[in-house]
Design a protein around this motif. Structure first.
Motif, PDB file in Angstrom:
ATOM      1  N   ILE A 100       0.841  -1.192   0.000  1.00 52.46           N
ATOM      2  CA  ILE A 100       0.000   0.000   0.000  1.00 52.46           C
ATOM      3  C   ILE A 100       0.880   1.248   0.000  1.00 52.46           C
ATOM      4  CG2 ILE A 100      -1.777  -1.268   1.260  1.00 52.46           C
ATOM      5  CD1 ILE A 100      -1.078   0.578   3.696  1.00 52.46           C
ATOM      6  N   PRO A 101       0.345   2.358  -0.507  1.00 57.62           N
ATOM      7  CA  PRO A 101       1.118   3.605  -0.495  1.00 57.62           C
ATOM      8  C   PRO A 101       1.048   4.291   0.857  1.00 57.62           C
ATOM      9  CG  PRO A 101      -1.002   3.965  -1.533  1.00 57.62           C
ATOM     10  CD  PRO A 101      -0.936   2.488  -1.211  1.00 57.62           C
ATOM     11  N   SER A 102       2.094   5.009   1.184  1.00 57.74           N
ATOM     12  CA  SER A 102       2.049   5.878   2.349  1.00 57.74           C
ATOM     13  C   SER A 102       1.230   7.111   1.990  1.00 57.74           C
ATOM     14  CB  SER A 102       3.462   6.290   2.758  1.00 57.74           C
ATOM     15  OG  SER A 102       3.417   7.259   3.781  1.00 57.74           O
ATOM     16  N   GLY A 137       6.233   6.829  -0.623  1.00 51.91           N
ATOM     17  CA  GLY A 137       6.741   5.472  -0.717  1.00 51.91           C
ATOM     18  C   GLY A 137       5.621   4.483  -0.474  1.00 51.91           C
ATOM     19  N   SER A 138       5.987   3.222  -0.271  1.00 54.47           N
ATOM     20  CA  SER A 138       4.998   2.179  -0.034  1.00 54.47           C
ATOM     21  C   SER A 138       5.595   1.122   0.886  1.00 54.47           C
ATOM     22  CB  SER A 138       4.555   1.546  -1.357  1.00 54.47           C
ATOM     23  OG  SER A 138       5.665   0.994  -2.051  1.00 54.47           O
ATOM     24  N   PHE A 139       4.730   0.276   1.419  1.00 58.52           N
ATOM     25  CA  PHE A 139       5.167  -0.771   2.339  1.00 58.52           C
ATOM     26  C   PHE A 139       4.120  -1.881   2.322  1.00 58.52           C
ATOM     27  CE2 PHE A 139       2.809   2.468   4.577  1.00 58.52           C
ATOM     28  CZ  PHE A 139       1.914   1.767   5.365  1.00 58.52           C
ATOM     29  N   PRO A 191     -13.134  -8.637  13.457  1.00 56.04           N
ATOM     30  CA  PRO A 191     -12.339  -7.610  14.127  1.00 56.04           C
ATOM     31  C   PRO A 191     -10.953  -7.489  13.483  1.00 56.04           C
ATOM     32  CG  PRO A 191     -13.288  -9.148  15.714  1.00 56.04           C
ATOM     33  CD  PRO A 191     -13.506  -9.736  14.358  1.00 56.04           C
ATOM     34  N   ILE A 192     -10.331  -6.341  13.684  1.00 56.91           N
ATOM     35  CA  ILE A 192      -9.007  -6.052  13.127  1.00 56.91           C
ATOM     36  C   ILE A 192      -8.001  -5.941  14.262  1.00 56.91           C
ATOM     37  CG2 ILE A 192      -7.624  -4.476  11.721  1.00 56.91           C
ATOM     38  CD1 ILE A 192     -10.352  -3.249  10.774  1.00 56.91           C
ATOM     39  N   LEU A 193      -6.884  -6.645  14.136  1.00 56.61           N
ATOM     40  CA  LEU A 193      -5.734  -6.395  15.007  1.00 56.61           C
ATOM     41  C   LEU A 193      -4.583  -5.941  14.132  1.00 56.61           C
ATOM     42  CD1 LEU A 193      -4.373  -6.388  17.768  1.00 56.61           C
ATOM     43  CD2 LEU A 193      -3.653  -8.740  17.332  1.00 56.61           C
ATOM     44  N   LEU A 194      -4.219  -4.675  14.260  1.00 56.25           N
ATOM     45  CA  LEU A 194      -3.088  -4.125  13.508  1.00 56.25           C
ATOM     46  C   LEU A 194      -1.843  -4.253  14.370  1.00 56.25           C
ATOM     47  CD1 LEU A 194      -2.608  -2.637  10.750  1.00 56.25           C
ATOM     48  CD2 LEU A 194      -2.519  -0.530  12.102  1.00 56.25           C
ATOM     49  N   ASN A 195      -0.837  -4.980  13.890  1.00 54.85           N
ATOM     50  CA  ASN A 195       0.342  -5.299  14.696  1.00 54.85           C
ATOM     51  C   ASN A 195       1.592  -4.606  14.159  1.00 54.85           C
ATOM     52  OD1 ASN A 195       1.695  -7.126  16.780  1.00 54.85           O
ATOM     53  ND2 ASN A 195       2.858  -7.573  14.924  1.00 54.85           N
ATOM     54  N   PHE A 196       2.452  -4.191  15.110  1.00 55.84           N
ATOM     55  CA  PHE A 196       3.717  -3.538  14.779  1.00 55.84           C
ATOM     56  C   PHE A 196       4.866  -4.339  15.387  1.00 55.84           C
ATOM     57  CE2 PHE A 196       0.466  -0.200  15.226  1.00 55.84           C
ATOM     58  CZ  PHE A 196       0.476   0.302  13.922  1.00 55.84           C
ATOM     59  N   GLU A 255       3.931   7.386  10.911  1.00 53.19           N
ATOM     60  CA  GLU A 255       3.042   7.794   9.825  1.00 53.19           C
ATOM     61  C   GLU A 255       2.636   6.612   8.951  1.00 53.19           C
ATOM     62  OE1 GLU A 255       5.509  10.910   8.256  1.00 53.19           O
ATOM     63  OE2 GLU A 255       4.646  12.413   9.614  1.00 53.19           O
ATOM     64  N   ASP A 256       3.541   5.642   8.771  1.00 50.88           N
ATOM     65  CA  ASP A 256       3.155   4.433   8.047  1.00 50.88           C
ATOM     66  C   ASP A 256       2.069   3.672   8.799  1.00 50.88           C
ATOM     67  OD1 ASP A 256       4.928   4.980   6.026  1.00 50.88           O
ATOM     68  OD2 ASP A 256       6.355   3.390   6.532  1.00 50.88           O
ATOM     69  N   GLY A 257       2.159   3.664  10.129  1.00 49.15           N
ATOM     70  CA  GLY A 257       1.123   3.010  10.925  1.00 49.15           C
ATOM     71  C   GLY A 257      -0.237   3.653  10.731  1.00 49.15           C
ATOM     72  N   VAL A 258      -0.271   4.980  10.684  1.00 51.55           N
ATOM     73  CA  VAL A 258      -1.539   5.683  10.443  1.00 51.55           C
ATOM     74  C   VAL A 258      -2.035   5.399   9.035  1.00 51.55           C
ATOM     75  CG1 VAL A 258      -2.683   7.923  10.410  1.00 51.55           C
ATOM     76  CG2 VAL A 258      -0.900   7.466  12.107  1.00 51.55           C
ATOM     77  N   SER A 259      -1.126   5.395   8.060  1.00 48.37           N
ATOM     78  CA  SER A 259      -1.510   5.064   6.684  1.00 48.37           C
ATOM     79  C   SER A 259      -2.154   3.684   6.614  1.00 48.37           C
ATOM     80  CB  SER A 259      -0.280   5.102   5.764  1.00 48.37           C
ATOM     81  OG  SER A 259       0.242   6.406   5.635  1.00 48.37           O
ATOM     82  N   ALA A 260      -1.593   2.731   7.353  1.00 44.07           N
ATOM     83  CA  ALA A 260      -2.132   1.368   7.359  1.00 44.07           C
ATOM     84  C   ALA A 260      -3.543   1.339   7.933  1.00 44.07           C
ATOM     85  CB  ALA A 260      -1.209   0.448   8.145  1.00 44.07           C
TER      86      ALA A 260
END
Length: 342
Positions: free
Chosen positions: A41-43, A50-52, A77-82, A128-133
């Motif tokens: 996905i794009p940032s 960029g993208s990640f 449900p969504i679990l977004l993990n870092f 910011e990538d986390g927010v983009s995700a």
């Protein structure tokens, strides 16, 4: 230290970490679940284009909307993990065992973020990538069959930092988009819970101060690693008091209004980050939030990521199961044994 030299050190440590992950996942049974699918996905947040990649781990019951029959399928449900790694090493696949526990214990889809790393992408790109995700998942929730009002975040070490800093930054971004009338067709979801394993939450304290704060501190000494992290991520030197860097120091109104009311914080008995993690736990409770989790006795920082080979890791399994059970309760899912084992 030049940026090129920092990058060469980061590549070296990334190689070691990749080898460790391979040994943990493939030579330390039982093997964790494989990635179900991935998307690049794009940032869309911040000034660094960029993208990640996003890595998706799904339960057996999961179906995307374009595969659905005429009978609707319940949204997940969504679990977004870092992942961890001091913002300079690590990979979204590092936490496959944690993702496996969550999809076995709940109906959630775990999405692990392969955010861009320092020193090429220093602070605040990871935030910011986390927010983009998050915004991407909410925008594409119908297609992905996700319940945006049951969103949770999780992370380990630096990823635990991102649980909180990404949430703060999300609210700032939503305010900006609303003021500029740019929300478009993005439906606003809700981060209802967070799970942080041994998070770093206060960058105003030096490494020496952190070590001195825990008389039981133990750890693996990797020469040059900490300096690589500090010089790689903190470039140019930022405001260490920023809530996007030191989330435990955020003003009361941000902690109270922007962080979820139900959290899990797991800290380690022999970790230099123990004191700051426990201070933050106490502050969250003072704000009226529920904070599950506990201090893992005898554990050092990153204890759950070491290859175990034939021995297994009962303490890791216990901690993961406990955190996943809290998430199941937070999401309102009954413990009725309906989750399909894999």
């Amino acid at each position: 230290m030049s940026r090129l030299f920092l990058l060469s050190k980061a590549l070296f440590f990334r190689g070691l970490q990749t080898l460790g992950r391979w040994c943990d996942h493939y030579l330390s049974p039982p093997r964790p679940q494989s990635v179900s699918f991935r998307r690049r996905i794009p940032s869309t947040v911040g000034g660094v284009p960029g993208s990640f990649d996003l890595l998706f781990y799904t339960p057996k019951s999961y179906k995307r909307s374009f595969n659905l029959s005429s009978k609707p399928s319940p949204k997940h449900p969504i679990l977004l993990n870092f992942h961890g790694g001091g913002f300079t090493i690590g990979h979204a696949a590092d936490d496959a065992r944690w993702a496996t526990q969550v999809v076995r214990s709940t109906s959630a889809v775990v999405v692990s973020v392969n955010y861009r790393l320092a020193p090429v992408y220093p602070y605040p790109t990871a935030v910011e990538d986390g927010v983009s995700a998050l915004l991407y998942l909410w925008k594409h929730a119908e297609e992905l069959n996700l319940d945006i009002f049951r969103t949770a975040v999780s992370g380990f070490s630096s990823g635990g930092n991102l649980c909180f800093s990404v949430t703060y930054r999300l609210y700032e971004e939503l305010r900006r988009l609303k003021n500029e009338d740019k929300l478009g067709d993005v439906e606003i979801g809700k981060i209802m819970s967070a799970v942080a394993f041994y998070p770093t939450v206060d960058w105003t304290r030096s490494r020496a101060e952190r070590r001195a704060s825990n008389p039981n501190h133990k750890g693996i000494n990797l020469p040059g690693f900490n300096s690589m992290v500090d010089q790689g991520y903190l470039h140019p030197p930022p405001d260490m008091h920023s809530p996007y860097l030191s989330p435990a120091l955020a003003p009361d109104h941000m902690v109270k209004d922007e962080l979820p009311d139900k959290l899990v914080v797991m800290t380690c008995w022999a970790d230099a980050l123990l004191a700051e993690g426990e201070r933050f736990r106490a502050r969250l409770k003072e704000m009226g939030k529920r904070v599950d989790g506990y201090v893992i006795e005898g554990a050092i920082h990153g204890w759950d990521k070491f290859p175990t080979f034939w021995r297994g890791n009962k303490e890791r399994d216990k901690a993961y199961k406990s955190a996943a059970e809290s998430l199941r309760e937070f999401w309102g899912e009954a413990n009725d044994g309906n989750q399909s084992p894999r």
